[in-house]
Enzyme design. Structure first.
Site, PDB file in Angstrom:
ATOM      1  NE  ARG A 290      -0.544   8.834   2.142  1.00  0.00           N
ATOM      2  CZ  ARG A 290      -1.711   8.209   2.152  1.00  0.00           C
ATOM      3  NH1 ARG A 290      -2.585   8.432   1.198  1.00  0.00           N
ATOM      4  NH2 ARG A 290      -2.015   7.365   3.107  1.00  0.00           N
TER       5      ARG A 290
ATOM      6  CG  HIS B  79      -2.716   2.686   5.799  1.00  0.00           C
ATOM      7  ND1 HIS B  79      -1.716   3.479   5.292  1.00  0.00           N
ATOM      8  CD2 HIS B  79      -3.498   3.507   6.540  1.00  0.00           C
ATOM      9  CE1 HIS B  79      -1.891   4.721   5.720  1.00  0.00           C
ATOM     10  NE2 HIS B  79      -2.965   4.764   6.480  1.00  0.00           N
TER      11      HIS B  79
END
Ligand code: FAD
Length: 657
Positions: free
Chosen positions: A287, A267
Site C-alpha cells: 500500500r 494486520h
C-alpha cells in the site's frame, strides 16, 4: 539432584532477534561476558521475516521529517496510550541506530542522490522507512550477526577464544528465569511481595537443548528478555512458530508485571487463500508503494472509513489520494495508509457486509498501479510469495487479503530509560516482549527501530547493573534446579487414566488448536463482553487439559514435548489478553469492542496491569488485573500537537492543566 550443564555469565540474553542481538552486542561492548540463548537456529529469529522497513526520521526523502514528527505520529498511532518517554527516546534515537547499522555493514536501498532511501507507511507523515527491498529484517539480522562475529574475532585475538566474552546457545529453550530465594520463591516462581524495582533478584535461567533434551543452567545476575510476541495463541497469524509468549510468561512467573495486554494488532493484509497459508503477511509496503484496496463491487472503500480524529490528514477523493504519491505537499494521504487498526476494521466490515472477495477477504491491487517490472523490483518477496503459494501473479491480478494476528503491543512493564522490568531486579526486556512503547497500536516500521533503540538500552543498563554488584551476586540453589526440571519433565508423567474421572491424557496439539480457535473466535479483532466471558471459561478448561497434556518417547528431539511446555506460556498470556480486554470498556487501537464502539478519553490514563495471582489452582484464573495511572505527558511534548487534536484524546483533568 538434577543433571544439568552449568555455565556462568554476567548477562544472559534470551532471544536472538533484533532486540536480543542488539542487547548482546551492547553488553559485550561494555565488557560483560554475555550469553545469547535462542529457541531457533542462530539467524533464524522472527525478525528475519520483517519486510517493509525500519522507521527513523532521517529526512532523506522529505527534509521536513524530524524526531518530533515521528514522536507525534507514534503517539497518534497508539492513540495516546503510549508510554510517552519510550516514544520520545525511540523517535530521538532511531536515526542513530540506523546509521550505526550502516557502519556495521548494512546495505540499504538508496535514493537517486545516494542517501538511504525511505518509503511511505501507514500513519507516518513522511516517507520514513529505511528498507532493503521487502527483505529488511533479513539485512538487519545479517548485519547484527556480522557484528557479533567481528566481536568474537576481537576476543579470539585478545584471549585466544572466540567465545571468551560472547557465546550463542542456539536451539535451546529457557523455561524459567530463576530468582534469589527471599525475593522469589525457592522454586524460582512468583516473587511474592516483590517490590517495584526491588524484592526478587535474578540469579540466572533454566532451560533445555531442543535436540538432546538435556537441561542447562546459566548463572547470571542480569537477564534480558528479547523473546518476541504471542501470535501462536491465535489461529490466523503472520507469526512464526517461536511466538508462544515465552518471555511474557517467564517475566510473570519471575514476579514481573505485564501491561496493555488487551492490545493485539491484527494486520489488515494477510493472505486468505489457500487455507494452508492463511495469515501469512502481505507487507504494508504494497500500500505504501501505491497498492489500493477494493471490495467485490470494485469500490475503493477506505474513503468511507476515515475516522474523525484523522479527517484532516487523509484524502477525501481518489484523485487527491493518487496525487499524494507524486506531490505530497499539495495532497493529503490515501486512506489505505491509515494506521493498521483502522484498515483492519474496515476490511472486517466490508467482508461482514457481504462485499468481500471469493475467499473471505478483499482485493489488494498493485497490478493496475505500477508496471510489472517495477512491482518485481520493489516487491520481490510478495511477487514470489503469491506466485509460489497461491498461483497468483500480482503484476497481472489483485491479491486477496484479510486481517491476521500480527503483533502484541502489550508486554513486560519496563522502566522507559533502562528497559528494567519493574518488580524484579536484574530483569530487563526489549523488543516485542516489552510493553508501553506502542500504546494501543504500533505503526509499521516502528518495531525494527524499537528493537535497536531498546535492545541497546537493555544491554547497556544490564551491564551497568552487573558492574554495580561487584562480587555480591545472587546464587542458584539445587532445589530451584530440581523444581524447574520436575516442571519440564511433567508432560512425560501424565497418568494413563485418572481412575475417578476416567480422563485420558490430552494431546498437546489438540489443546493448542482449541486454544487458537478460542482466541481467534472470542478475543479476536472485534470483541464482545459475553464472548470474552466465554473465552475465560474455555481457558479455565484448557488449563486443566494442558496439565494432562502428555507425551511419549524420550527427551531427544521431541516436538510434542516442546509444545506441551509452550502451552503453559500461551495459556498465561491468553488469559492476560482476555481479562484485560474484558475490563477495558472502550475501543482504542488494537482493542475493538462491539459493545463499546467509541474511544473513551477517561481510559487514556489507565494502564491495565497483569500479575500472577499466586493461585495454584488451574481452574480459577491465574492472573490478577489492576489499574494503574498512565503518567501525564510532559508539557513540551504536548505542545507538539494542535489544541484541537488534544481535545479528542486527553481527559478533562489533563486539559484543565
Ligand atoms: P524475534 O525476532 O522474534 O526474536 C525472538 C527470539 O527469541 C528468537 O530468537 C527466539 O528463538 C527466541 N525465543 C523465544 N522464546 C524463547 C525461549 N523460551 N527460550 C529461548 N529463546 C526464545 N516490524 C517492522 O518494524 N517493520 C517491518 O517491516 C516488519 N515486518 C514484519 C513482517 C512479518 C511477516 C512479521 C510477522 C512481523 C513484522 N514486523 C515488522 C514486526 C517485527 O518483525 C517483530 O516485531 C520483531 O522482529 C520482533 O523482534 P524481537 O527481537 O522482539 O523478537
Amino acid at each position: 539432584m538434577t543433571e544439568a550443564e552449568r555455565h556462568t555469565y554476567d548477562v544472559v540474553v534470551v532471544g536472538a532477534g533484533g532486540a536480543g542481538l542488539r542487547a548482546a552486542i551492547e553488553a559485550r561492548a561494555q565488557g560483560m561476558r554475555t550469553a545469547v540463548i535462542c529457541k531457533s537456529l542462530f539467524g533464524k529469529a522472527h525478525t528475519v521475516m520483517a519486510e517493509g522497513g525500519i522507521a527513523a526520521s532521517m529526512g532523506n526523502v522529505n527534509a521536513g521529517d524530524n524526531w518530533k514528527v515521528h514522536f507525534r505520529d507514534t503517539m497518534r498511532g497508539g492513540k495516546f496510550l503510549n508510554n510517552w518517554r519510550m516514544a520520545e527516546l525511540h523517535a530521538q534515537e532511531a536515526p542513530d541506530r540506523v546509521w550505526e547499522l550502516e557502519t556495521w555493514g548494512a546495505l540499504f536501498d538508496r535514493t537517486k542522490e545516494g542517501r538511504i532511501s525511505q518509503r511511505n507507511f501507514g500513519g507516518h507523515e513522511y516517507p520514513r522507512l529505511a528498507h532493503v527491498g521487502d527483505r529488511t529484517g533479513l539485512e538487519l539480522i545479517r548485519t547484527l550477526q556480522q557484528k557479533i562475529v567481528s566481536l568474537q574475532q576481537e576476543d579470539e585475538r585478545e584471549f585466544g577464544d572466540f567465545e571468551a566474552r560472547l557465546k550463542v546457545f542456539q536451539e535451546c529453550t529457557v523455561t524459567r528465569v530463576l530468582t534469589e530465594p527471599g525475593g522469589g520463591s525457592p522454586e524460582g516462581g512468583p516473587a511474592a511481595g516483590a517490590s517495584p524495582g526491588g524484592g526478587a533478584r535474578v540469579s540466572g535461567v533454566f532451560g533445555y537443548a531442543r535436540e538432546s533434551g538435556r537441561f542447562f543452567v546459566v548463572e547470571a545476575p542480569a537477564v534480558v528478555l528479547a523473546t518476541g510476541g504471542i501470535g501462536k495463541s491465535f489461529k490466523v497469524t503472520s507469526n512464526s512458530w517461536e511466538y508462544t509468549g515465552d518471555g511474557h510468561a517467564l517475566a510473570l512467573l519471575a514476579g514481573a508485571s505485564l501491561i496493555n495486554m488487551e492490545f493485539v494488532q491484527f494486520h489488515p493484509t494477510g493472505m486468505v487463500w489457500p487455507p494452508s497459508v492463511k495469515g501469512i503477511l502481505v507487507t504494508e509496503s504494497v500500500r505504501g508503494d501505491g497498492g489500493v484496496l477494493r471490495n467485490s463491487e470494485n469500490k475503493r472503500f477506505m474513503f468511507d472509513y476515515v475516522p474523525d480524529v484523522f479527517k484532516n490528514q487523509y484524502a477525501q477523493s481518489e484523485e487527491e489520494a493518487d496525487g499524494w504519491y507524486t506531490d505530497p505537499e499539495k495532497h493529503r494521504r490515501p486512506p489505505e495508509l491509515l494506521p493498521r487498526d483502522e484498515v483492519a476494521r474496515a476490511i472486517n466490515s466490508e467482508v461482514k457486509a457481504g462485499r468481500g472477495s471469493p475467499h473471505g477477504g478483499v482485493f489488494l491491487d498493485v497490478s493496475t498501479r505500477m508496471p510489472a517490472e517495477e512491482i518485481k523490483r520493489r516487491l520481490p518477496s510478495m511477487h514470489h510469495q503469491f506466485k509460489e503459494l497461491a498461483d497468483v501473479d500480482i503484476t497481472a491480478e489483485p491479491m486477496e487479503v484479510g486481517p491476521t494476528c500480527h503483533y502484541v503491543m502489550g508486554g513486560v512493564d519496563v522502566e522507559p530509560d533502562t528497559a528494567a522490568a519493574r518488580g524484579v531486579t536484574g530483569l530487563y526486556a526489549a523488543g516485542e516482549v516489552a510493553g508501553g512503547m506502542h500504546g494501543s497500536n504500533r505503526l509499521g516500521g516502528n518495531s525494527l527501530s524499537d528493537l535497536l533503540v531498546f535492545g541497546r538500552r537493555a544491554g547497556l543498563h544490564a551491564a551497568t547493573y552487573v558492574t554495580s554488584l561487584a562480587d555480591a551476586r545472587p546464587s542458584i540453589l539445587p532445589q530451584q534446579v530440581d523444581a524447574a526440571a520436575a516442571e519440564a519433565l511433567s508432560p512425560f508423567h501424565v497418568p494413563e487414566a485418572d481412575g475417578a474421572a476416567g480422563t485420558l491424557p490430552e494431546n498437546p496439539y489438540s489443546v493448542h488448536q482449541r486454544l487458537q480457535q478460542t482466541m481467534n473466535d472470542l478475543v479476536g479483532i472485534i470483541r464482545r463482553a459475553e464472548e470474552m466471558g466465554e473465552a475465560l471459561e474455555r481457558l479455565a478448561k484448557l488449563r486443566q487439559e494442558a496439565v494432562r497434556a502428555g507425551v511419549e518417547g524420550h527427551r531427544q528431539f521431541n516436538p510434542g514435548w516442546h509444545l506441551a511446555l509452550d502451552l503453559r506460556n500461551m495459556l498465561l498470556v491468553s488469559e492476560c489478553v482476555a481479562r484485560a480486554a474484558l475490563e477495558r470498556s472502550e475501543s482504542r487501537g488494537g482493542h475493538t469492542r462491539d459493545d463499546y464502539p467509541e474511544m473513551d478519553r477517561r481510559w487514556r490514563r489507565v494502564n491495565l496491569v497483569c500479575d500472577l495471582a499466586g493461585t495454584a489452582d488451574a481452574a480459577s484464573g491465574q492472573i490478577s488485573l489492576t489499574r494503574r495511572e498512565n503518567p501525564p505527558i510532559r508539557p513540551d511534548l504536548l505542545a507538539l500537537f494542535e489544541q484541537g487534536e488534544l481535545l479528542k484524546y486527553l481527559t478533562d483533568e489533563e486539559l484543565a492543566q
